[in-house]
Motif scaffolding. Structure first.
Motif, PDB file in Angstrom:
ATOM      1  N   ALA A 104      10.933  -2.261  15.449  1.00  0.00           N
ATOM      2  CA  ALA A 104      10.834  -3.373  16.232  1.00  0.00           C
ATOM      3  C   ALA A 104      12.212  -4.283  16.056  1.00  0.00           C
ATOM      4  O   ALA A 104      12.514  -4.752  17.115  1.00  0.00           O
ATOM      5  CB  ALA A 104       9.930  -4.291  15.899  1.00  0.00           C
ATOM      6  N   HIS A 105      12.788  -4.420  15.045  1.00  0.00           N
ATOM      7  CA  HIS A 105      14.065  -4.880  14.816  1.00  0.00           C
ATOM      8  C   HIS A 105      15.039  -4.415  15.732  1.00  0.00           C
ATOM      9  O   HIS A 105      15.730  -5.276  16.184  1.00  0.00           O
ATOM     10  CB  HIS A 105      14.221  -4.839  13.228  1.00  0.00           C
ATOM     11  N   ARG A 106      15.303  -3.106  15.847  1.00  0.00           N
ATOM     12  CA  ARG A 106      16.311  -2.829  16.439  1.00  0.00           C
ATOM     13  C   ARG A 106      16.349  -2.946  17.937  1.00  0.00           C
ATOM     14  O   ARG A 106      17.036  -3.041  18.543  1.00  0.00           O
ATOM     15  CB  ARG A 106      16.266  -1.108  16.281  1.00  0.00           C
ATOM     16  N   VAL A 107      14.714  -2.918  18.344  1.00  0.00           N
ATOM     17  CA  VAL A 107      14.430  -3.267  19.825  1.00  0.00           C
ATOM     18  C   VAL A 107      15.120  -4.657  20.008  1.00  0.00           C
ATOM     19  O   VAL A 107      15.779  -4.858  21.037  1.00  0.00           O
ATOM     20  CB  VAL A 107      13.023  -3.067  20.157  1.00  0.00           C
ATOM     21  N   ARG A 108      14.736  -5.461  19.076  1.00  0.00           N
ATOM     22  CA  ARG A 108      15.129  -6.928  19.253  1.00  0.00           C
ATOM     23  C   ARG A 108      16.390  -7.087  19.203  1.00  0.00           C
ATOM     24  O   ARG A 108      17.021  -7.770  20.290  1.00  0.00           O
ATOM     25  CB  ARG A 108      14.456  -7.901  18.187  1.00  0.00           C
ATOM     26  N   ASP A 109      17.200  -6.245  18.530  1.00  0.00           N
ATOM     27  CA  ASP A 109      18.702  -6.328  18.410  1.00  0.00           C
ATOM     28  C   ASP A 109      19.245  -5.949  19.761  1.00  0.00           C
ATOM     29  O   ASP A 109      20.122  -6.663  20.314  1.00  0.00           O
ATOM     30  CB  ASP A 109      19.285  -5.597  17.287  1.00  0.00           C
ATOM     31  N   GLY A 110      18.898  -4.947  20.126  1.00  0.00           N
ATOM     32  CA  GLY A 110      19.225  -4.380  21.409  1.00  0.00           C
ATOM     33  C   GLY A 110      19.097  -5.344  22.667  1.00  0.00           C
ATOM     34  O   GLY A 110      19.549  -5.614  23.506  1.00  0.00           O
TER      35      GLY A 110
END
Lengths: 265, 305
Positions: free
Chosen positions: A250-256
């Motif tokens: 989820a964190h990586r999606v948010r960063d993206g």
């Protein structure tokens, strides 16, 4: 065609462009989109509004025509694929006909595609069972809750047994609790039917919970900024959302999303 | 119960106003009759009475007020006079009699129904064409609108004369005028109804590769039903007006329009008013009947909750 080399890809986009001509000049809805979706994938498209996620789904469904690049569905053009009943499409609103009962609504595509009456009956019963709506076939849409209506519309998309299910924010208008429940059911349905699913959403938890592959998109022009292959196991109880792996994805999606989104306008 | 009382109160108020209006409307005529019969009226000279206002006459001759509700040929007949006339010309006459209001209503009704069927059919066909063809949308719709701006009373004699000159007479010219008035609401309502499915519902059918006729029969037509019934209610009332107007310029001998015409030739106001009420009653029944059909059709379709 180079689909031979990558036989597993059911949907393949190469340098896909789509420009709308509007009164305010051209709008780049999609720019240089490259993506391969394999058989049995559950792919979520996530991004802010205007990022082209819905437009991309509509291109796959041949509801929009790309202005550049190539797009194949089952090795065919989207138009041919549609005529070959390659996909079922679920819209944001259930869009059930108020003058048809749930059964008759599910029969709509079957009538249009010319299935026999007995086969229609058989398929309706099968998909009603798939979406847990046995016994509701004789009801009219207004007699059902919003969540049940959306399940009926999923049943309608499943009725003619397409291999691909395209879903455009199907649960966007429903409340959180109903949404969780439907997400769980959708995963169960996906496991049973082994369909390839394209799912548009703007909820990060929903995208991470459901998908094997998450496509992060950003607007102006609409493009793909990140494609994440989920490390989560196929069997996902709802509380998987509290595990470190889930939070990391989820964190990586948010960063993206943050990287692709310009706030300077 | 509360509603019944409210409705009755409104009705009583209307009837009361009507009786009250009869007094100033009829007082002059009554006084002239009374004077001829030898009564003392104030002022005695007919010329003075003419110059005096109605309310002055009423003030001076209050004894004559009851008579304003009982004249044979009043300017404004009282409600009970109209009711009695309607009773006499319906229940107490054979239906085949030329004096039966039911006979005349039937003559008008048959032209109304024929015109309504023609008008509705034409209206639906035009709407289908307009929705499916941009050329028809641009070319037919403006004419349909223009057609309704011409006063029907001016057009009706021409329609009747033109049709007569090609040998068509009887019920058909009246029906044509009826159809002319009733097709328009059907066109407007059906165009709106056939266009009522939203983009998403049309897209859904595209994902099934549905063709044009499937789109029409499975989506556009059923979606237009509520709009159709609303239009039909307006259309049938317009149809009745058309049939009555169609009876006026020809000096027709039968029909509610003919009753109106005959009544005005011979100063039979009671007859005029009873024909008017018959027309209103007929229109109410027709619209009511359509309402019943609408409810049952929409209920069967699952569209009435």
């Amino acid at each position: 065609m180079n689909t031979e080399s990558r036989a597993a890809a059911v949907i393949e986009a190469n340098h896909l462009d789509l420009t709308f001509q509007t009164n305010d000049g051209p709008v780049h809805a999609l720019k240089d989109v490259n993506l391969a979706i394999n058989k049995g994938d559950f792919v979520s498209f996530i991004g802010p509004s205007g990022c082209g996620k819905t437009t991309f789904l509509r291109c796959i469904a041949a509801l929009e025509t790309p202005t550049g690049g190539s797009l194949t569905v089952n090795g065919m053009t989207p138009d041919e694929a549609r005529r070959n009943r390659a996909y079922g499409y679920v819209f944001q609103a259930a869009g059930l006909y108020p003058w048809r009962t749930i059964s008759k609504n599910i029969k709509l595509p079957l009538e249009i595609m010319g299935f026999s009456a007995s086969e229609q009956e058989e398929r309706v019963n099968k998909v009603l069972e798939l979406v847990d709506l046995e016994g509701f076939g004789g009801k009219f849409p207004w007699q059902l809750s919003g969540g049940m209506q959306q399940r009926a519309s999923i049943a309608r998309a499943l009725a003619f047994d397409a291999d691909i299910l395209l879903m455009d924010e199907p649960f966007g208008a429903l409340d959180e609790i109903v949404r969780d429940h439907l997400n769980e059911q959708l995963l169960a349905l996906w496991a049973r039917t082994e369909k390839t699913i394209g799912f548009v959403t703007h909820s990060i938890p929903e995208a991470v919970y459901l998908s094997t592959k998450i496509v992060v998109m950003s607007p102006r022009p609409g493009r793909i900024t990140d494609v994440i292959d989920s490390p989560l196991p196929k069997d996902r109880p709802l509380d998987i959302r509290d595990t470190p792996e889930f939070i990391e994805v989820a964190h990586r999606v948010r960063d993206g999303l943050r990287a692709g989104h310009s706030y300077d306008d | 119960m509360k509603q019944v009382i409210a409705v009755l109160t409104v009705l009583a108020a209307i009837v009361g106003l009507w009786y009250a209006a009869c007094v100033p409307m009829n007082i002059k005529g009554v006084l002239t009759e009374q004077e001829r019969a030898g009564a003392q009226v104030q002022p005695p000279s007919a010329k003075d009475r003419r110059d005096l206002g109605e309310f002055g006459l009423i003030a001076g001759n209050s004894f004559a007020i009851p008579a304003t509700w009982e004249q044979a040929r009043p300017r404004l007949p009282a409600p009970h006079q109209v009711a009695v006339e309607m009773w006499k010309t319906t229940v107490q006459k054979k239906i085949t009699s030329k004096r039966s209001l039911i006979y005349h209503a039937w003559v008008t009704l048959s032209a109304t129904m024929l015109g309504f069927v023609i008008g509705t059919g034409l209206g639906i066909l035009l709407a289908v064409g307009i929705v499916h063809s941009r050329v028809m949308d641009l070319s037919v719709m403006p004419w349909a609108i223009v057609s309704q701006t011409i006063p029907i009373i001016a057009l009706a004699p021409m329609i009747i004369v033109v049709l007569y000159s090609v040998g068509i007479q009887g019920i058909l010219p009246k029906a044509v005028i009826s159809a002319y008035l009733s097709f328009f609401p059907v066109v407007v309502g059906m165009v709106k109804g056939l266009r009522s499915p939203d983009a998403m519902q049309l897209d859904l059918l595209r994902t099934y590769s549905a063709n044009g006729s499937q789109r029409f029969w499975k989506l556009r037509l059923p979606a237009s039903m509520p709009y159709l019934f609303t239009s039909l209610k307006i259309g049938i009332a317009a149809s009745l007006v058309g049939a009555i107007v169609g009876e006026l310029p020809t000096g027709a001998v039968a029909g509610l329009g003919a009753r109106l015409l005959a009544g005005s030739y011979y100063g039979q106001t009671v007859q005029i008013w009873s024909a008017l009420f018959a027309a209103a009653l007929l229109a109410a029944c027709l619209v009511g009947l359509l309402g019943v059909i609408e409810r049952s059709v929409l209920k069967r379709m699952g569209m009435a909750q």
